[in-house]
Design a protein around this motif. Sequence first.
Motif, mmCIF file in Angstrom:
data_model
loop_
_atom_site.group_PDB
_atom_site.id
_atom_site.type_symbol
_atom_site.label_atom_id
_atom_site.label_comp_id
_atom_site.label_asym_id
_atom_site.label_seq_id
_atom_site.Cartn_x
_atom_site.Cartn_y
_atom_site.Cartn_z
ATOM 1 N N LEU A 135 0.831 -1.210 0.000
ATOM 2 C CA LEU A 135 0.000 0.000 0.000
ATOM 3 C C LEU A 135 0.862 1.254 0.000
ATOM 4 N N VAL A 136 1.886 1.283 0.862
ATOM 5 C CA VAL A 136 2.753 2.465 0.969
ATOM 6 C C VAL A 136 3.474 2.730 -0.349
ATOM 7 N N SER A 137 3.907 1.664 -1.039
ATOM 8 C CA SER A 137 4.667 1.839 -2.286
ATOM 9 C C SER A 137 3.816 2.460 -3.397
ATOM 10 N N SER A 138 2.509 2.460 -3.228
ATOM 11 C CA SER A 138 1.626 3.043 -4.245
ATOM 12 C C SER A 138 1.210 4.467 -3.910
ATOM 13 N N MET A 139 1.717 5.011 -2.795
ATOM 14 C CA MET A 139 1.315 6.342 -2.348
ATOM 15 C C MET A 139 2.536 7.233 -2.180
ATOM 16 N N THR A 140 2.311 8.543 -2.335
ATOM 17 C CA THR A 140 3.375 9.507 -2.054
ATOM 18 C C THR A 140 3.327 9.871 -0.573
ATOM 19 N N MET A 141 4.421 10.466 -0.100
ATOM 20 C CA MET A 141 4.472 10.853 1.304
ATOM 21 C C MET A 141 3.395 11.896 1.612
ATOM 22 N N GLU A 142 3.159 12.783 0.660
ATOM 23 C CA GLU A 142 2.129 13.815 0.868
ATOM 24 C C GLU A 142 0.746 13.179 1.006
ATOM 25 N N GLU A 143 0.473 12.171 0.184
ATOM 26 C CA GLU A 143 -0.817 11.482 0.273
ATOM 27 C C GLU A 143 -0.983 10.792 1.621
ATOM 28 N N ILE A 144 0.100 10.182 2.099
ATOM 29 C CA ILE A 144 0.038 9.509 3.404
ATOM 30 C C ILE A 144 -0.269 10.509 4.508
ATOM 31 N N PHE A 145 0.331 11.709 4.382
ATOM 32 C CA PHE A 145 0.129 12.729 5.408
ATOM 33 C C PHE A 145 -1.237 13.383 5.306
ATOM 34 N N THR A 146 -1.617 13.789 4.094
ATOM 35 C CA THR A 146 -2.866 14.543 3.928
ATOM 36 C C THR A 146 -4.097 13.660 4.003
ATOM 37 N N GLU A 147 -3.925 12.349 3.690
ATOM 38 C CA GLU A 147 -5.062 11.426 3.733
ATOM 39 C C GLU A 147 -4.811 10.361 4.802
ATOM 40 N N ARG A 148 -4.444 10.813 5.983
ATOM 41 C CA ARG A 148 -4.028 9.906 7.053
ATOM 42 C C ARG A 148 -5.119 8.901 7.418
ATOM 43 N N GLU A 149 -6.351 9.367 7.595
ATOM 44 C CA GLU A 149 -7.424 8.459 7.990
ATOM 45 C C GLU A 149 -7.734 7.453 6.876
ATOM 46 N N GLU A 150 -7.713 7.929 5.633
ATOM 47 C CA GLU A 150 -7.949 7.016 4.509
ATOM 48 C C GLU A 150 -6.826 5.994 4.420
ATOM 49 N N PHE A 151 -5.602 6.417 4.699
ATOM 50 C CA PHE A 151 -4.454 5.514 4.709
ATOM 51 C C PHE A 151 -4.653 4.401 5.749
#
Length: 294
Positions: A135-151
Amino acid sequence: MSYRIAAPDEYLAITGMNIKNVLITKAAWVWPFQRCTRFSVQPHDYAMNLQAMTKEKLQFLLPVVFTIGPDVNARGANSRFGNEPHTGEHAHDEDRGDALMKYAMLLADSSEKDKGAQYLENIVKGIIEGETRVLVSSMTMEEIFTEREEFKRRIFRNIQGELDQFGLKIYNANVKELKDAAGSTYFQSLSQKAHEGATNQARIDVADAQLRGNVGEADRRGQQERQIAKINAETAVQKTDRDIERAAAEANLATQKTNLNRDVDIARIQATRATESRDEDLKKDVEVKRHHRP
């Protein structure tokens, strides 16, 4: 033949004669040529410090704690038999969709391999680590941060999807704050940047507050001075009006006194003249009478 009863946190797994796969129950008669195994359904905590890499090849550590155990609510046909002996007439009803049956089969496999609880832990941690990294390899760091709950929701959903095949359920999931991996200062830099930003903003806020305070103080002082000047001017005007009124009153009084004195003088003069005129008349009368005496 013997009657077996499971403890409150246990189930019985019965195999053997007249049982096609596994019978999962809380209590049952165990017949000859059947085997009964007890297994606990207590959930366990699995704490991990996962090292993952984002889509931009940024490595970081992701501390997680999952509470995982058998899904005791996802029962299949097994739950219908209760205490009945599982004879051949029921063998075709065995439901491999029963979560506890799946879990019992997993335990049986681990028992054969003589790895016990460690075998189960390796499977669970492998699923958590694998699904999280994918899952992490398909996301950018910004996405992980800005979409924390969705992550978090996606991690939960992906891991639960893999655990279903073993009859396991996630009872609780705690994804903690991301940390720098060895040799990385990404989060340290972010933290420093956020700290400096907050410090600078605090200084700006203090300066703005001081500016507003100074301007407000000067404005209030100016308003006070203008109000005092206005009051003083109005007082001066009122004093001038009173002085004019007083001067006019004094002048009017002086005029009235002058007129009164003049009237008094005129009256005195007229009285004096009248007196003198009567005296002259009396003298003339006396002289006339004196001349006409025999």
